[in-house]
Design a protein around this motif. Structure first.
Motif, short mmCIF file in Angstrom:
data_model
loop_
_atom_site.label_atom_id
_atom_site.label_comp_id
_atom_site.label_asym_id
_atom_site.label_seq_id
_atom_site.Cartn_x
_atom_site.Cartn_y
_atom_site.Cartn_z
N PHE A 122 -37.70 9.03 72.64
CA PHE A 122 -39.74 10.32 71.42
C PHE A 122 -40.06 10.20 73.31
O PHE A 122 -39.73 9.72 74.55
CB PHE A 122 -39.86 9.54 71.12
CG PHE A 122 -39.90 8.01 70.99
CD1 PHE A 122 -40.44 7.08 72.29
CD2 PHE A 122 -38.11 6.60 70.50
CE1 PHE A 122 -40.50 6.58 72.55
CE2 PHE A 122 -38.17 5.63 71.28
CZ PHE A 122 -39.16 4.86 72.15
N LEU A 278 -42.23 20.70 68.94
CA LEU A 278 -40.80 20.01 69.55
C LEU A 278 -39.46 20.96 68.86
O LEU A 278 -40.28 21.95 68.68
CB LEU A 278 -40.97 18.90 67.94
CG LEU A 278 -41.30 17.76 67.48
CD1 LEU A 278 -41.56 17.09 66.52
CD2 LEU A 278 -41.64 17.19 69.17
N HIS A 285 -34.70 11.73 64.52
CA HIS A 285 -35.20 11.05 65.57
C HIS A 285 -35.18 11.40 66.81
O HIS A 285 -35.29 9.93 67.42
CB HIS A 285 -34.42 9.48 65.23
CG HIS A 285 -34.69 9.61 63.11
ND1 HIS A 285 -33.20 8.58 62.60
CD2 HIS A 285 -35.59 9.56 62.65
CE1 HIS A 285 -33.24 8.50 61.35
NE2 HIS A 285 -35.04 8.78 60.75
N LEU A 287 -36.70 13.60 69.79
CA LEU A 287 -38.31 14.49 69.34
C LEU A 287 -39.05 14.87 70.41
O LEU A 287 -39.04 14.74 71.27
CB LEU A 287 -39.47 13.33 68.94
CG LEU A 287 -39.39 12.90 67.78
CD1 LEU A 287 -40.54 11.64 67.47
CD2 LEU A 287 -39.20 13.50 66.40
N ARG A 356 -45.05 10.07 64.08
CA ARG A 356 -44.49 10.67 63.88
C ARG A 356 -42.54 9.52 65.31
O ARG A 356 -41.89 9.54 64.29
CB ARG A 356 -43.80 11.92 64.83
CG ARG A 356 -45.13 12.88 64.18
CD ARG A 356 -44.58 14.78 64.19
NE ARG A 356 -43.40 14.39 64.06
CZ ARG A 356 -42.90 15.68 63.76
NH1 ARG A 356 -44.13 16.87 64.67
NH2 ARG A 356 -41.63 15.94 63.56
N VAL A 357 -43.60 8.87 66.02
CA VAL A 357 -41.64 8.00 66.65
C VAL A 357 -42.06 7.36 66.35
O VAL A 357 -41.07 6.77 66.52
CB VAL A 357 -42.54 7.66 68.58
CG1 VAL A 357 -42.17 6.59 68.67
CG2 VAL A 357 -42.99 9.22 69.25
#
Length: 365
Positions: A122, A278, A285, A287, A356-357
């Motif tokens: 990420f 993205l 997971h 990203l 999101r992270v």
């Protein structure tokens, strides 16, 4: 390729020797608020992007203040070396100025991860890449993508070239050779810079987005971010690219976006990340962001470095999983991002991206 126990020990020992201020940070942590209440302990090894160097120093200090019995060692060997170290199981996490490519993930292996584990990656550090230069009598420059591409490919060789002079009316540009400085090592900073050139000046930059500088373009090579900055600062008629947090007192270039010239700033860097999608076809997971380098949006700076943190969804060593999960969570927290911004001039990630992270980090086990 698997590392033998002897090689793994040597590699980790080397990282510890080169670690960023972990001992000093531990001294802070011993007396820091919250340190005594932490149940975490152990040593966490990471390696990778030198662009994250200042931020990692700040993150290590902040994290160890809250977790006095944890030692975090991060070796800023560069993105390529960091990814290799992580894949070979000699570090628990990596810092990288680009996401792993889909084919790299498929090929594997990732020796720190459990069998069949995916990876977590990420954006953790967002920063503009500054074009820094050292030309006597010239304090600032305005350049478009085409001119930048021609300078670094060796097509424009003089500072008073009409392509430069036409965008900098009134500047005292000398009849002096341009010395373009590039990274000698495999670098995510190079890939981000050349990705901008390939997108925004495709007719003038035909080699694409690359981590290793093409030797046919010449110029002066320097090791790491600090090497580029030092070469530009100590040279004559020099120009180079580096993480903006390391630009120091060097003069910098404003980049043409649409009809305006935009100076680098954390705010302008963050704006382009939030406006970019993205990548498709990634794990839940993973990203990875596709940066829109050709945007004409107002106030957006297009030469931006998005530096990632990479770990395992599932670790072979449960102790690594616990430490990585907590360290990553601190880094992306509002406190961690603010700490990096103050120490390194990076752009804090947005609240939407943080949510999101954190979901990805919570999947680590």
């Amino acid at each position: 390729m698997k590392f033998s126990p002897v090689i793994k020990t040597a590699a980790i020992g080397g990282i510890a020797v080169l670690a960023l201020t972990s001992c000093a940070a531990n001294e802070q942590g011993a007396g820091g608020d919250g340190g005594a209440d932490s149940s975490l302990s152990g040593e966490l090894i990471g390696a990778g992007a030198s662009s994250q160097g200042s931020a990692q120093e700040a993150w290590v200090a902040g994290f160890q203040t809250n977790h006095a019995d944890v030692t975090v060692n991060y070796d800023p060997t560069g993105s390529g070396a960091g990814r290799e170290t992580f894949q070979q199981g000699a570090s628990a996490f990596a810092g990288s100025d680009r996401a792993f490519k889909a084919e790299e993930i498929e090929a594997g292996p990732f020796d720190a991860c459990a069998a069949d584990s995916g990876i977590v990656e990420f954006p953790a550090y967002i920063s503009p890449i500054a074009l820094v230069f050292n030309v006597e009598g010239v304090d600032s420059l305005k350049l478009d993508a085409s001119t930048v591409a021609k300078i670094f490919s060796g097509e424009i060789t003089k500072w008073n070239d009409p392509a430069i002079a036409g965008q900098n009316e009134g500047a005292s540009l000398p009849d002096q050779n341009i010395v373009a400085v590039h990274r000698s090592d495999k670098s995510g900073t190079t890939e981000n810079f050349t990705d901008y050139l390939a997108a925004a000046a495709a007719e003038d930059w035909t080699v694409g987005a690359i981590e290793e500088w093409p030797t046919e373009f010449g110029g002066e090579a320097a090791q790491g971010t600090s090497g580029v900055v030092e070469a530009v600062a100590n040279g004559v008629g020099t120009i180079g690219y580096a993480d903006a947090s390391r630009a120091g007192d060097l003069s910098t270039v404003e980049i043409k976006v649409g009809e305006e010239y935009v100076a680098y700033s954390p705010e302008a860097a963050a704006a382009i990340v939030d406006a970019s999608p993205l990548e498709e076809g990634r794990g839940d997971h993973d990203l990875a962001v596709t940066i829109d380098r050709t945007t004409s949006a107002e106030g957006v700076y297009p030469i931006v470095l998005v530096s990632y943190l990479v770990g395992c969804e599932q670790y072979e060593d449960a102790a690594n999983a616990e430490l990585v999960k907590e360290y990553f969570s601190y880094i992306v927290s509002e406190e961690g991002q603010s700490t990096a911004s103050e120490a390194a001039g990076s752009a804090p990630i947005s609240e939407d991206l943080r949510t999101r992270v954190q979901t990805a980090i919570d999947a680590i086990q």
